[in-house]
Scaffold this active site. Structure first.
Site, short mmCIF file in Angstrom:
data_model
loop_
_atom_site.label_atom_id
_atom_site.label_comp_id
_atom_site.label_asym_id
_atom_site.label_seq_id
_atom_site.Cartn_x
_atom_site.Cartn_y
_atom_site.Cartn_z
N HIS A 1 41.93 37.82 46.51
CA HIS A 1 43.10 37.43 45.42
C HIS A 1 44.46 37.24 46.37
CE1 HIS A 1 44.13 41.46 45.53
NE2 HIS A 1 43.40 41.86 44.53
N ALA B 1 46.75 48.11 41.61
CA ALA B 1 46.40 48.89 40.29
C ALA B 1 45.71 50.13 40.65
CB ALA B 1 45.54 48.21 39.36
N ASN C 1 48.32 38.09 46.49
CA ASN C 1 48.58 39.27 45.50
C ASN C 1 48.20 40.45 46.16
OD1 ASN C 1 47.60 37.19 42.90
ND2 ASN C 1 49.47 38.21 42.81
N GLU D 1 35.55 46.60 45.89
CA GLU D 1 36.93 46.52 46.01
C GLU D 1 37.78 47.61 46.51
OE1 GLU D 1 41.06 44.23 44.34
OE2 GLU D 1 39.40 44.76 42.86
N HIS E 1 44.68 43.98 49.50
CA HIS E 1 45.28 45.10 49.37
C HIS E 1 45.70 45.57 50.75
CE1 HIS E 1 44.74 45.60 45.09
NE2 HIS E 1 43.40 45.14 45.24
N HIS F 1 35.96 42.71 37.06
CA HIS F 1 35.66 43.88 36.55
C HIS F 1 35.25 43.96 35.18
CE1 HIS F 1 38.08 44.83 40.49
NE2 HIS F 1 38.83 44.14 40.13
N ASP G 1 39.36 37.97 38.67
CA ASP G 1 39.84 39.54 38.75
C ASP G 1 40.20 40.26 37.11
OD1 ASP G 1 40.74 41.91 39.94
OD2 ASP G 1 42.75 41.12 40.30
#
Length: 381
Positions: A215, A139, A218, A128, A194, A57, A273
């Site tokens: 990821h 986040a 996570n 993402e 996510h 990012h 990330d």
């Protein structure tokens, strides 16, 4: 400029070849052959495909959300000097921030193709979200999370379809199956991330077209011995790639070894990330959305909540981190270079006629390969 490079080991087809001389002319490989390398201009211990970060990012106080062409180009040079050769720019957030990131990324990609700027090569875009789970937002701001559908996706990427190469979404959402199948049919790599997806739904999603885990561990349903969830499904499905953040904060060394044990040397991918404060000095920073971020020992955390905020280092440091916990050097290098190239459908080995890249040496070279020295994990002239 013509020069020769002697490398003690060249990584080709997952194996080291010994004592190779590479001849380069005007930034292109013209020949590779066995030899002693007498009189070579440069001598290195290892030559591999360049590091490729397919989930990034920002960093060095840059973030794709509020980027301008000039700031992105400077950041790409910073990445090149840090040893990163190729990236998949990864915007997320609201429609406005995603569109700004897509617009700037497309313009810089065009300038790189025209030879007007150098640095790490942008290979495309990894979106993402915004089709993720409200239960595993990480986040993400809740208001930016959308229900998955083909029509909404078309609205998000309108005008930028040609640069979208990857997308992370939660496969359990209503409408996700149709979107996954649409993305797969249009050549977009799909990752699950996510997500609160259960084991059985995950296996179905792999059949729909999900090919990787974003990821891993996570922002995903954790492993439980009676509810194994999507992480277990990804680790035990041989064909699925698994991203891992290599800063040794997001994942315990034992967890990294578990991932590598399950995926072997060919399906694990290191990602950074990284965010705005990655690779910055320790201190307090104001990030987007008025979030205050504290960087301590290189790791970014939300100052108020204490939670992690993006990765703590770029890929070359991640390779060093993995080696420091006992991971085989070749496996670590492959996870940062060869495996991302395979996942993205790129060439996996140096080829005659292809460009070369030396970290911190000449950012105008199209970054394809990185040279790793004996006593460090990237080499300057």
């Amino acid at each position: 400029m013509d020069y020769t490079i002697y490398t003690e080991k060249l990584l080709v087809n997952d194996e080291w070849q010994n004592n190779i001389v590479v001849h380069v002319s005007n930034g292109k490989i013209v020949s590779m052959c066995a030899g002693e390398g007498k009189g070579a201009d440069y001598r290195f211990a290892y030559l591999t495909l360049g590091t490729i970060d397919n989930h990034i990012h920002g960093g060095n106080l840059f973030h794709i959300h509020d980027a301008e062409v000039e700031t992105m180009e400077k950041w790409l040079v910073d990445l090149a000097e840090a040893g990163v050769c190729g990236v998949m720019a990864t915007p997320y957030g609201s429609m406005e921030t995603i569109h700004n990131g897509l617009e700037i990324t497309k313009r810089v990609m065009e300038r790189q193709k025209e030879g007007k700027c150098g640095g790490a090569r942008i290979m495309g875009v990894h979106l993402e979200g915004p089709f993720i789970s409200l239960k595993r937002p990480g986040a993400f701001v809740e208001e930016t999370i959308l229900k998955p559908s083909v029509e909404t996706y078309k609205q998000v990427v309108e005008g930028y379809e040609d640069i979208i190469k990857e997308m992370t979404l939660a496969p359990e959402g209503e409408g996700a199956k149709e979107l996954i199948e649409y993305l797969s049919e249009h050549g977009v790599k799909v990752l699950a991330g996510h997500t609160d997806c259960d084991f059985d739904t995950a296996l179905q999603a792999f059949g729909w077209g999900v090919g990787a885990m974003c990821h891993t561990f996570n922002a995903a349903r954790p492993i439980h011995h009676r509810e194994p969830g999507i992480v277990t499904a990804a680790l035990t499905a041989p064909e699925i790639y698994c991203e891992m953040i290599g800063d040794l904060e997001h994942l315990h060394p034992g967890t990294i070894r578990l991932l590598l044990h399950c995926k072997g040397s060919k399906r694990a991918m290191i990602v950074s990330d990284s965010i705005r404060t990655t690779n910055c000095r320790d201190g307090i920073y104001e990030d987007e959305n008025d979030i205050i971020v504290e960087v301590k020992n290189g790791i970014s955390r939300d100052y108020e909540k204490g939670c992690l905020c993006g990765g703590g280092c770029y890929l070359p440091k991640s390779v060093k981190n993995l080696v420091s916990i006992g991971v085989d050097f070749k496996a670590a290098v492959m996870a940062a270079s060869v495996n991302p190239a395979r996942w993205l459908g790129q060439k996996e080995v140096p080829q005659v006629g292809e460009s070369v890249f030396l970290e911190g040496w000449n950012a105008d070279f199209e970054p394809e390969y990185v040279f790793l020295g004996k006593d460090q994990y990237s080499c300057k002239r």
